[in-house]
Structures are given as C-alpha cells and as structure tokens.
Design a protein around this motif. Structure first.
Motif, PDB file in Angstrom:
ATOM      1  N   VAL A  93      10.679   0.073   1.687  1.00  0.00           N
ATOM      2  CA  VAL A  93       9.462  -0.402   3.174  1.00  0.00           C
ATOM      3  C   VAL A  93       9.682   0.096   4.148  1.00  0.00           C
ATOM      4  O   VAL A  93      11.133  -0.440   4.986  1.00  0.00           O
ATOM      5  N   TYR A  95       9.072   1.364   8.247  1.00  0.00           N
ATOM      6  CA  TYR A  95       7.645   1.022   9.232  1.00  0.00           C
ATOM      7  C   TYR A  95       7.661   2.141  10.173  1.00  0.00           C
ATOM      8  O   TYR A  95       8.506   1.839  10.843  1.00  0.00           O
ATOM      9  N   SER A 139       9.204  -4.333   6.235  1.00  0.00           N
ATOM     10  CA  SER A 139      10.203  -3.655   5.911  1.00  0.00           C
ATOM     11  C   SER A 139      11.540  -3.374   6.300  1.00  0.00           C
ATOM     12  O   SER A 139      12.238  -4.884   6.440  1.00  0.00           O
TER      13      SER A 139
END
Ligand SMILES: Nc1ncnc2c1ncn2[C@@H]1O[C@H](COP(=O)(O)OP(=O)(O)O)[C@@H](O)[C@H]1O
Ligand SMILES: O=C(O)C1=C[C@@H](OP(=O)(O)O)[C@@H](O)[C@H](O)C1
Ligand SMILES: [Mg+2]
Length: 176
Positions: A93, A95, A139
């Motif tokens: 993940v 950001y 994230s």
C-alpha cells in the motif's frame, strides 16, 4: 494499492502502474459507478453513510479476489475499519501525498467530488487532517506527488516495491 487524498493522483498513477507492470488495473470509484451509478448522484440520493457502506462492499469484493492487480482507492476508503484491516493484510500500500495548492489546481473546483461541495480548499484541508493518520496506518510507503510526473512516480513506486520484495518483510516498511 494506492491511497491518499483527492487529487493526489491515485487513479492516474494507478493507470500508469498497471500498464508498466502488466497487471490488471482497477479503480474502486469506477467499480462503484458501474454498480451504483454516478457518485455525486448517489450521494445526493442516499447520503454519505450509504455511500461509505456501498464503497466498503465494492472494495471488499476486489480485495477478496486472488489475482494480483493495481487498485486505486477513493480518498475516503480508509474511513472503513474493515477496509483498513483488509489493506493491512497482504497488500503493498502506497500513500500518495500532494501539497494543498497542487491538489486544488488538479481538482477543477471539486467537480464530481461531492465531499468537496461548498469550500473545496477548506474542506480538502480538514478532510486530510482527519484522514492522514489512517493513510499512514495502512501504508508501507509515503510518496509525495507534488511537481512529479505520473511516469516518474510510477518508476519510483515500482522501485520501492521491488526493493521490499527482495529484502526481508521487516525491512520493507520505509516511511520517510
Ligand atoms: N503527478 C501529477 N501531476 C500533475 N497532474 C496530475 C498528477 N497526478 C494526477 N494529476 C491530475 O490531477 C487530476 C486528479 O487526479 P486523479 O488521479 O483523479 O486523483 P485521485 O484519484 O487521487 O483523486 C487529474 O486531472 C490528473 O490528470
Ligand atoms: O475522499 C473522498 O471522500 C472521496 C474521494 C473520491 O475519490 P478520489 O480520491 O479518487 O478523488 C470519491 O471516492 C468520492 O468522491 C469521495
Ligand atoms: Mg480517483
């Protein structure tokens, strides 16, 4: 998976990443629209809580699929504890951040984004303050997109992910 505020470029960078990695590229907002119609119409008919519930279901369905993909989430997806939990398990993940003035220049006065109705600048800032910790929580990397091209961002993200995959999981989290 790409998370971050409206205008950080999740949808656009996702497209480039999908093409560069040869992976299926999905956008949670597009999947939502295909199932439920235009987001601003859905908002005015049903309100934000109903939108969040339906958004959580759409994302849950995508994340339960086995095939690898690049997924661009909507900016508010992280408001769901269930989505945050799903993101923390097994996904890379990123950001994406962006300076406020750059985001507002990109967002065309908030057109098509009902949560920005009224005063887009003030609302964008408030929403980011409310969500920043949630973006960080889910994230592994934070990447600032201000003043960087989407191709350059994709190159940078691919490098981060490849580096993490070639090292041990404990050294993979590299928030600056
Ligand atoms: N790195 C970038 N530099 C300049 N413009 C960008 C960049 N990333 C996205 N944009 C533009 O900003 C707008 C919003 O991008 P989008 O990908 O829809 O953001 P998000 O999905 O995070 O809301 C689009 O018009 C897009 O072309
Ligand atoms: O931040 C939000 O609450 C929202 C962000 C939008 O997606 P983008 O972040 O892709 O603009 C879209 O899901 C909806 O308008 C609500
Ligand atoms: Mg988007």
């Amino acid at each position: 998976m790409l998370v971050g505020p409206m205008g950080s470029g999740k949808s656009t960078v996702g497209l480039v990443l999908g093409r560069r990695l040869g992976l299926q590229r999905l956008d949670a907002d597009d999947l939502f629209v295909a199932q439920h119609g235009v987001i601003s119409d859905y908002f005015s008919r049903n309100g934000e809580p109903a939108f969040r519930q339906a958004e959580e279901e759409v994302i849950g369905e995508v994340l339960s699929r086995a095939e690898p993909c690049v997924l661009s989430l909507g900016g508010g997806a992280v408001l769901s504890a269930q989505t945050r939990d799903r993101l923390r398990h097994g996904s890379h993940v990123v950001y994406l951040t962006v300076a406020e003035d750059a985001a507002l220049a990109r967002l065309n006065g908030g057109l098509g984004r009902p949560v920005l109705a009224g005063d887009p600048g003030r609302t964008w800032r408030r929403i980011l303050a409310e969500r920043h910790a949630l973006y960080r929580e889910v994230s592994q990397w934070t990447v600032d997109t201000t003043g960087r091209s989407t191709e350059d961002l994709a190159t940078h993200i691919i490098r981060l992910v490849r580096q993490a995959e070639s090292t041990t999981p404990t050294t993979g989290a590299v928030h600056p």
